[in-house]
Design a protein around this motif. Structure first.
Motif, PDB file in Angstrom:
ATOM      1  N   TYR B 107       5.932  -2.925   8.722  1.00  0.00           N
ATOM      2  CA  TYR B 107       4.611  -3.207   8.129  1.00  0.00           C
ATOM      3  C   TYR B 107       4.564  -4.653   7.640  1.00  0.00           C
ATOM      4  CZ  TYR B 107       3.917   1.924   7.798  1.00  0.00           C
ATOM      5  OH  TYR B 107       3.788   3.247   8.059  1.00  0.00           O
ATOM      6  N   LYS B 108       5.636  -5.049   6.957  1.00  0.00           N
ATOM      7  CA  LYS B 108       5.659  -6.400   6.404  1.00  0.00           C
ATOM      8  C   LYS B 108       5.567  -7.435   7.520  1.00  0.00           C
ATOM      9  CE  LYS B 108       9.229  -5.791   3.408  1.00  0.00           C
ATOM     10  NZ  LYS B 108      10.155  -6.037   2.300  1.00  0.00           N
ATOM     11  N   LYS B 109       6.317  -7.166   8.616  1.00  0.00           N
ATOM     12  CA  LYS B 109       6.275  -8.085   9.760  1.00  0.00           C
ATOM     13  C   LYS B 109       4.861  -8.216  10.311  1.00  0.00           C
ATOM     14  CE  LYS B 109      10.666  -7.367  11.566  1.00  0.00           C
ATOM     15  NZ  LYS B 109      11.366  -6.479  12.509  1.00  0.00           N
ATOM     16  N   CYS B 110       4.141  -7.097  10.287  1.00  0.00           N
ATOM     17  CA  CYS B 110       2.772  -7.102  10.824  1.00  0.00           C
ATOM     18  C   CYS B 110       1.788  -7.792   9.880  1.00  0.00           C
ATOM     19  CB  CYS B 110       2.286  -5.692  11.069  1.00  0.00           C
ATOM     20  SG  CYS B 110       3.234  -4.822  12.294  1.00  0.00           S
ATOM     21  N   GLY B 111       2.217  -8.101   8.666  1.00  0.00           N
ATOM     22  CA  GLY B 111       1.321  -8.815   7.759  1.00  0.00           C
ATOM     23  C   GLY B 111       0.878  -8.011   6.553  1.00  0.00           C
ATOM     24  N   VAL B 112       1.323  -6.773   6.430  1.00  0.00           N
ATOM     25  CA  VAL B 112       0.954  -5.995   5.245  1.00  0.00           C
ATOM     26  C   VAL B 112       1.566  -6.666   4.023  1.00  0.00           C
ATOM     27  CG1 VAL B 112       1.234  -3.795   4.049  1.00  0.00           C
ATOM     28  CG2 VAL B 112       0.769  -3.821   6.516  1.00  0.00           C
ATOM     29  N   ASN B 113       0.734  -6.950   3.019  1.00  0.00           N
ATOM     30  CA  ASN B 113       1.261  -7.596   1.826  1.00  0.00           C
ATOM     31  C   ASN B 113       0.929  -6.837   0.546  1.00  0.00           C
ATOM     32  OD1 ASN B 113      -1.446  -8.102   1.634  1.00  0.00           O
ATOM     33  ND2 ASN B 113      -1.265 -10.229   2.359  1.00  0.00           N
ATOM     34  N   ARG B 114       0.395  -5.631   0.719  1.00  0.00           N
ATOM     35  CA  ARG B 114       0.118  -4.805  -0.458  1.00  0.00           C
ATOM     36  C   ARG B 114       0.300  -3.347  -0.029  1.00  0.00           C
ATOM     37  NH1 ARG B 114      -4.161  -2.246  -3.155  1.00  0.00           N
ATOM     38  NH2 ARG B 114      -3.898  -2.319  -5.412  1.00  0.00           N
ATOM     39  N   PHE B 115       0.974  -2.574  -0.894  1.00  0.00           N
ATOM     40  CA  PHE B 115       1.238  -1.172  -0.574  1.00  0.00           C
ATOM     41  C   PHE B 115       0.641  -0.294  -1.673  1.00  0.00           C
ATOM     42  CE2 PHE B 115       4.411  -3.870   1.233  1.00  0.00           C
ATOM     43  CZ  PHE B 115       4.657  -3.363   2.511  1.00  0.00           C
ATOM     44  N   SER B 116       0.149   0.873  -1.270  1.00  0.00           N
ATOM     45  CA  SER B 116      -0.377   1.792  -2.277  1.00  0.00           C
ATOM     46  C   SER B 116       0.336   3.130  -2.111  1.00  0.00           C
ATOM     47  CB  SER B 116      -1.886   1.964  -2.097  1.00  0.00           C
ATOM     48  OG  SER B 116      -2.375   2.839  -3.074  1.00  0.00           O
ATOM     49  N   VAL B 117       1.095   3.498  -3.127  1.00  0.00           N
ATOM     50  CA  VAL B 117       1.968   4.661  -3.021  1.00  0.00           C
ATOM     51  C   VAL B 117       1.408   5.815  -3.857  1.00  0.00           C
ATOM     52  CG1 VAL B 117       4.321   5.506  -3.300  1.00  0.00           C
ATOM     53  CG2 VAL B 117       3.905   3.085  -2.813  1.00  0.00           C
ATOM     54  N   GLY B 118       1.281   6.981  -3.247  1.00  0.00           N
ATOM     55  CA  GLY B 118       0.772   8.147  -3.960  1.00  0.00           C
ATOM     56  C   GLY B 118       1.859   8.815  -4.763  1.00  0.00           C
ATOM     57  N   LEU B 119       2.100   8.303  -5.965  1.00  0.00           N
ATOM     58  CA  LEU B 119       3.101   8.941  -6.838  1.00  0.00           C
ATOM     59  C   LEU B 119       2.492  10.210  -7.465  1.00  0.00           C
ATOM     60  CD1 LEU B 119       5.564   9.202  -8.754  1.00  0.00           C
ATOM     61  CD2 LEU B 119       4.565   7.384 -10.168  1.00  0.00           C
ATOM     62  N   LEU B 146      10.439  -0.986  -1.776  1.00  0.00           N
ATOM     63  CA  LEU B 146       9.332  -1.918  -2.027  1.00  0.00           C
ATOM     64  C   LEU B 146       9.683  -2.952  -3.092  1.00  0.00           C
ATOM     65  CD1 LEU B 146       6.315   0.580  -1.999  1.00  0.00           C
ATOM     66  CD2 LEU B 146       6.854  -1.135  -0.265  1.00  0.00           C
ATOM     67  N   LYS B 147      10.917  -2.984  -3.471  1.00  0.00           N
ATOM     68  CA  LYS B 147      11.339  -3.882  -4.546  1.00  0.00           C
ATOM     69  C   LYS B 147      10.847  -5.318  -4.287  1.00  0.00           C
ATOM     70  CE  LYS B 147      14.969  -4.571  -7.725  1.00  0.00           C
ATOM     71  NZ  LYS B 147      16.217  -5.195  -7.911  1.00  0.00           N
ATOM     72  N   GLY B 148      10.176  -5.875  -5.287  1.00  0.00           N
ATOM     73  CA  GLY B 148       9.686  -7.242  -5.137  1.00  0.00           C
ATOM     74  C   GLY B 148       8.342  -7.339  -4.442  1.00  0.00           C
ATOM     75  N   GLU B 149       7.872  -6.225  -3.877  1.00  0.00           N
ATOM     76  CA  GLU B 149       6.570  -6.245  -3.191  1.00  0.00           C
ATOM     77  C   GLU B 149       5.444  -5.998  -4.191  1.00  0.00           C
ATOM     78  OE1 GLU B 149       6.021  -7.013  -0.030  1.00  0.00           O
ATOM     79  OE2 GLU B 149       8.187  -7.349   0.233  1.00  0.00           O
ATOM     80  N   ASN B 150       4.235  -6.335  -3.727  1.00  0.00           N
ATOM     81  CA  ASN B 150       3.033  -6.080  -4.517  1.00  0.00           C
ATOM     82  C   ASN B 150       2.596  -4.645  -4.217  1.00  0.00           C
ATOM     83  OD1 ASN B 150       0.673  -6.392  -5.966  1.00  0.00           O
ATOM     84  ND2 ASN B 150      -0.428  -7.405  -4.268  1.00  0.00           N
ATOM     85  N   PHE B 151       2.863  -3.716  -5.133  1.00  0.00           N
ATOM     86  CA  PHE B 151       2.460  -2.344  -4.802  1.00  0.00           C
ATOM     87  C   PHE B 151       1.797  -1.591  -5.952  1.00  0.00           C
ATOM     88  CE2 PHE B 151       6.693  -1.192  -6.396  1.00  0.00           C
ATOM     89  CZ  PHE B 151       6.524   0.096  -6.902  1.00  0.00           C
ATOM     90  N   ASN B 152       0.939  -0.688  -5.536  1.00  0.00           N
ATOM     91  CA  ASN B 152       0.218   0.169  -6.474  1.00  0.00           C
ATOM     92  C   ASN B 152       0.843   1.558  -6.480  1.00  0.00           C
ATOM     93  OD1 ASN B 152      -2.122   1.519  -7.911  1.00  0.00           O
ATOM     94  ND2 ASN B 152      -2.312   2.485  -5.893  1.00  0.00           N
ATOM     95  N   ALA B 153       0.830   2.201  -7.638  1.00  0.00           N
ATOM     96  CA  ALA B 153       1.201   3.612  -7.708  1.00  0.00           C
ATOM     97  C   ALA B 153       0.000   4.390  -8.235  1.00  0.00           C
ATOM     98  CB  ALA B 153       2.398   3.785  -8.623  1.00  0.00           C
ATOM     99  N   ASP B 154      -0.378   5.449  -7.490  1.00  0.00           N
ATOM    100  CA  ASP B 154      -1.459   6.341  -7.948  1.00  0.00           C
ATOM    101  C   ASP B 154      -0.895   7.320  -8.962  1.00  0.00           C
ATOM    102  OD1 ASP B 154      -3.540   5.353  -6.475  1.00  0.00           O
ATOM    103  OD2 ASP B 154      -3.369   6.827  -4.855  1.00  0.00           O
ATOM    104  N   VAL B 155      -1.626   7.511 -10.069  1.00  0.00           N
ATOM    105  CA  VAL B 155      -1.209   8.467 -11.092  1.00  0.00           C
ATOM    106  C   VAL B 155      -2.404   9.369 -11.398  1.00  0.00           C
ATOM    107  CG1 VAL B 155      -0.515   8.729 -13.504  1.00  0.00           C
ATOM    108  CG2 VAL B 155       0.475   6.899 -12.110  1.00  0.00           C
ATOM    109  N   MET B 156      -2.175  10.672 -11.340  1.00  0.00           N
ATOM    110  CA  MET B 156      -3.292  11.582 -11.619  1.00  0.00           C
ATOM    111  C   MET B 156      -3.175  12.173 -13.011  1.00  0.00           C
ATOM    112  SD  MET B 156      -3.657  13.720  -8.092  1.00  0.00           S
ATOM    113  CE  MET B 156      -5.358  14.165  -8.095  1.00  0.00           C
TER     114      MET B 156
END
Lengths: 601, 369
Positions: B107-119, B146-156
């Motif tokens: 994903y990173k190679k393809c240009g993804v620079n933000r991840f959203s993880v359903g925690l 994802l260490k060091g990446e820009n990522f979101n965690a969903d919290v319900m």
């Protein structure tokens, strides 16, 4: 023109669900008035509400022809009567148009209180009464005992009473034979000046007001100029006819007959129910005796849910009054509800039915305030006023004392439930007068009860505490002094006039508490905390709090959701629009009904 | 600046609360589906000539469940057919139970620079109640990748048997593993989903309890250095989701794939929710739009307000004026006066006071006609 010798005008008196409408249907079927195939069950009860509740509210006349065993053909005019105690006024109107009354008695239940009231009314009107024992098909039928009861309780000779089953169609012909044999033909002189009693009317968009009349003397035909004794307005008769059961034009109506007159009458005031119609060119000397003036017993405010619909409500109430002269109304305003009407009714059922008809037949959404009775207020300056609207009550310092209407109630019940009924009456501040055993299985309890205690849920309570076995009837007997106070409800510190009521001092505290509790449940949470308080004078006697809303949010709102979420908010907005603002508090219309609930059981 | 959204309607298993268009049993269709999405992008592209795109968001469903190369195809197509900025924010949604090292590095190679993880929750029993196909361990594994990446965690919040403390613990877990963005939102039991039965049975927390969880979560997030920029979205400085902000600023976006929505050149339109229908339309060289509306006047203003008041910054008076040509404070003077205790009126902004953000519907509807 028919010979009045072969006419019989009669009505049917029966307790609710003793089978009046069914018997009427059978009579019509047997006389070929309607074919069985075309017949919708219970033809006479044509209003939706009547059919659903199984009761008759309006008078619906119908004409039948019957070839009797004596070889003659008779014209039978049946005028249906309402059975409920609230509608005594309607009953007296129909009785005045008849010579005879069929009294239906349920073979398994015997004579009921409500029936008695109407029987006495019929006797007062000098009507011949023919008892008919119905429901003989039931396994629990005891026709002989029912006959005995008729003789003992009412004092009528029941030996010739036909035993029938209207449901199964058994012995219906016996009823018609008895009608012909025992009911007198109408007296009256066809050549005398016209005298016709208006016993009902309604407004037809094409023909104007249609008068339902019983011709006592004389004759009326199209082209005649008619008037009443009360008004100078004169009209030319356009059409006369009979009920078949729809309107069937005829060449004329003469003494003894029941029918209708259409004369392009625009205003009901000119030809009111109870008036006597006469010929303007050759008037009769004096009118027929009219009806007792209607006395409203229960009052409430009726307001349009949407304030801009006031004129629609006005038109609708006006139209209902056309054929229900017992409905009284006058314009009224409320701080909380805006413009509306203060209405007077014959009783609680009458009130409910009017409310339902406004909603169903006119498609109106209405808010009604708590029912009230008319209190007598004696002021310190000696003046005496009657107040049925709590917000018109003079201030406490101006009141010397107050009196409330009292009824004498007869409650008929099997002996097993006496305890429960007596408990209920005590709770309702009833004064025990007496008790009579009518027979082994029926007791009559007599109580004096304040009317304001029975207008809320007394009837339902009697029924539920006796598993439906007891019945009850009441009549107003006068006023008695009572310790009455005005109970106000404050929402967020502001008095809501539409929720005020007059109550007995002793019940003010529990009433105030229950009301606050009910309102707390009914008022939606707002953006701020709303105190709900009950007060007497300036003194707060109960308080509940509607907490502020804490969660009202649409979770995620991203790309695809926007249209959908906006629709959800629009729906929420619609709900808000249906609310009334009382000060800063938004209140749904159901809240105003909470006041009717006295407790949570 | 405009955004692109691509919907991937596949997942490993259907969560009990899920009301989105997603099929757990049709993974075999992924290749054809992605081909159709690329075709739809190509067909729509002439309309977007001259428009600059700044974000690409691949959502679902579970985009991480399909073969990673399909994600590459989608990103390539977006770049090929649209004027996607080199600094564009490219986000992919992931279920922690469906990722591995090779996927993420691809994903990173393809240009993804933000991840959203359903925690969703850090408590396994709550994850099980939700019907999630992962555990806390799956999240930990994923977050380490994802260490060091820009990522979101969903919290319900608002889950069965959940306490305010549980919410705080879940947030702390997300924080400890380096989430730069946390989305905390309340479970909405939609009619027709299995969790609706829990709701009917009274097993879910009531509004007051959910409000208490939200308050607990909010204070925890703030103490950990996350700023609330929208009622449900919190981030470290500068880590706002540009793609989602664009929605709330009523910016333009194009959506591709089944059930995707677009707002482009003043028109809102939505694709069919039916997968077969989508295939049929695209393969026969048509669009798959089932509904299109052009909100104007009052409708448009209400949308603007509804969206803007969700954000912490609220309505920008300047933006309002340039969109509608009139003055917000004049147009809504009466409402603003009535709601003065809930609103903050500043130089260039009208926003809902922070303590009222969680009851915003009651406030927003006052602006509706």
């Amino acid at each position: 023109m028919s010979d009045s010798k072969y006419i019989r005008n009669f009505c049917i008196i029966a307790h609710i669900d003793h089978g009046k409408s069914t018997l009427a249907d059978r009579l019509m079927e047997l006389t070929g008035q309607v074919s069985e195939r075309d017949m919708e069950d219970q033809l006479l009860d044509s209003m939706d509400i009547e059919r659903e509740r199984g009761i008759t509210i309006k008078l619906t006349p119908v004409r039948m022809f019957y070839s009797a065993d004596d070889g003659n053909e008779y014209e039978l005019n049946l005028i249906d009567t309402p059975g409920h105690v609230d509608f005594t006024y309607e009953v007296s109107r129909s009785l005045a148009a008849c010579e005879g009354a069929i009294l239906i008695v349920d073979a398994s239940q015997g004579v009921e209180a409500q029936t008695l009231a109407n029987v006495y009314l019929a006797l007062e009107n000098d009507l011949e009464i023919l008892p008919v024992i119905n429901k003989i098909d039931l396994p629990s039928a005891r026709p002989e005992e029912a006959k005995k009861e008729i003789e003992e309780v009412i004092g009528l000779d029941a030996s010739y009473a036909p035993l029938v089953s209207a449901k199964e169609g058994t012995n219906i012909r016996d009823v018609l034979e008895a009608v012909v044999k025992y009911f007198p033909a109408p007296s009256g002189d066809s050549s005398a000046p016209l005298k016709a009693l208006i016993f009902d009317s309604y407004y037809d968009n094409y023909k104007g007001v249609i008068l339902f009349v019983r011709v006592k003397d004389g004759e009326v035909k199209p082209g005649d100029r008619i008037k009443t004794f009360r008004s100078d307005k004169q009209y030319d008769v356009v059409e006369v006819g009979v009920f078949s059961p729809g309107l069937l034009p005829r060449q004329s109506l003469s003494a003894g007959e029941v029918g209708y007159i259409a004369a392009s009458i625009k205003s009901i005031q000119d030809f009111a129910v109870g008036d006597t119609v006469t010929n303007a060119a050759a008037p009769a000397a004096e009118p027929l005796p009219g009806y007792k003036k209607v006395q409203s017993v229960v009052f409430c405010g009726i307001y349009p849910l949407d304030g801009s619909k006031f004129n629609d409500l006005k038109d609708a109430i006006g139209k209902l009054q056309l054929n229900d002269a017992s409905l009284l109304f006058e314009p009224d305003t409320s701080v909380a509800l805006g413009f509306g009407f203060r209405c007077g009714f014959l009783g609680l059922l009458h009130m409910e039915i009017i409310q339902e008809r406004l909603e169903r037949e006119f498609g109106l959404e209405i808010i009604t305030t708590a029912p009230s009775v008319s209190y007598k207020v004696v002021k310190t300056d000696g003046e005496c006023v009657y107040v049925d609207n709590p917000s018109h009550l003079p201030s406490a310092s101006e009141i010397e004392h107050m009196e409330e209407p009292i009824v004498k109630a007869d409650i008929f019940s099997p002996p097993d439930y006496l305890g429960q009924i007596m408990d209920l009456c005590r709770e309702k501040r009833g004064v025990f007068i007496g008790m009579t055993y009518l027979d082994k299985s029926r007791v009559k309890l007599e109580y004096e009860l304040p009317l304001n205690e029975i207008i809320f849920d007394f009837f339902d309570s009697v029924k539920s505490r006796t598993r439906g076995y007891a019945s009850f009837d009441y009549e107003l007997i006068g006023y008695k002094p009572a310790k009455l106070v005005k109970l106000d409800i404050l929402l967020n510190g502001e008095v809501c006039d539409a929720l005020s009521m007059i109550v007995h001092e002793d019940s003010a505290y529990p009433r105030g508490r229950t009301l606050c509790e009910n309102l707390k449940e009914a008022i939606p949470r707002q953006l701020f905390e709303v105190p709900v308080q009950a007060a007497i004078g300036g003194k707060i006697i109960a308080r509940e709090t509607v907490k502020a809303v804490r969660k009202d949010v649409l979770a995620k709102c991203y790309g695809g959701d926007i249209t959908r979420k906006k629709k959800l908010l629009e729906k929420q907005k619609e709900g808000k629009k249906r609310m009334r603002s009382i000060g800063s508090v938004e209140v749904p219309s159901e809240v105003f009904m909470q006041i009717l609930k006295t407790n949570k059981d | 600046m405009a955004g692109i959204y691509v919907h991937i309607p596949f997942c490993k298993s259907k969560c009990r609360y899920c009301d989105f268009t997603s099929f757990p049993d049709k993974l075999n269709l992924a290749e054809s589906y992605v081909a159709c999405v690329c075709r739809e992008m190509s067909k729509r592209s002439p309309a977007a000539e001259g428009v600059n795109f700044d974000t690409l968001y691949i959502g679902g469903g579970t985009p991480s469940v399909i073969d990673k190369t399909y994600i590459g195809m989608i990103i390539a197509a977006a770049k090929k057919y649209y004027n996607l900025s080199p600094s564009a924010e490219i986000t992919i949604e992931m279920n922690p139970g469906t990722v591995d090292e090779s996927k993420i590095s691809f994903y990173k190679k393809c240009g993804v620079n933000r991840f959203s993880v359903g925690l969703q929750s850090a408590i396994d029993s709550q994850l099980a109640d939700l019907g999630r196909c992962h555990t806390l361990n799956s999240f930990v594994y994923c977050a380490k990748l994802l260490k060091g990446e820009n990522f979101n965690a969903d919290v319900m919040i608002g889950l069965k048997n959940q306490t305010a403390e549980d919410v705080q613990n879940t947030i702390k877990v997300a924080h400890a593993f380096g989430a730069s963005h946390i989305s905390m939102y309340a479970l909405t039991p939609e009619d027709g989903t299995p969790i609706y039965t829990d709701y009917l049975n009274g097993e879910l927390p009531d509004g007051d309890e959910v409000a208490a969880m939200y308050a607990a979560g909010l204070s925890c997030l703030e103490s950990l250095g996350y700023r609330r920029y929208e009622v449900s979205n919190f981030c470290k400085e500068g880590k706002e989701s540009r793609h989602n902000l664009n929605y709330w600023h009523r910016g333009e976006y194009l959506g591709f794939g089944v059930s995707a929505s677009s707002f482009f050149k003043g028109v809102r339109f939505t694709n069919t929710f039916d997968l077969d229908e989508y295939f049929k339309c695209i393969l026969s060289d048509n669009f798959a739009v089932i509904d299109a509306q052009k909100p104007e006047g009052e409708d448009a203003r209400e949308e603007f307000i509804m969206l803007a008041l969700r954000t912490a910054d609220g309505v920008c008076l300047q933006d309002y004026k340039s969109c509608f040509g009139s003055d917000f404070l004049t147009d809504y003077a009466a409402v603003i006066k009535k709601l003065s205790h809930c609103l903050e009126v500043g130089e260039n902004r009208v926003r809902i006071r922070p303590e009222y953000l969680f009851v915003q519907n009651s406030i927003i509807v006052e602006f509706f006609a």
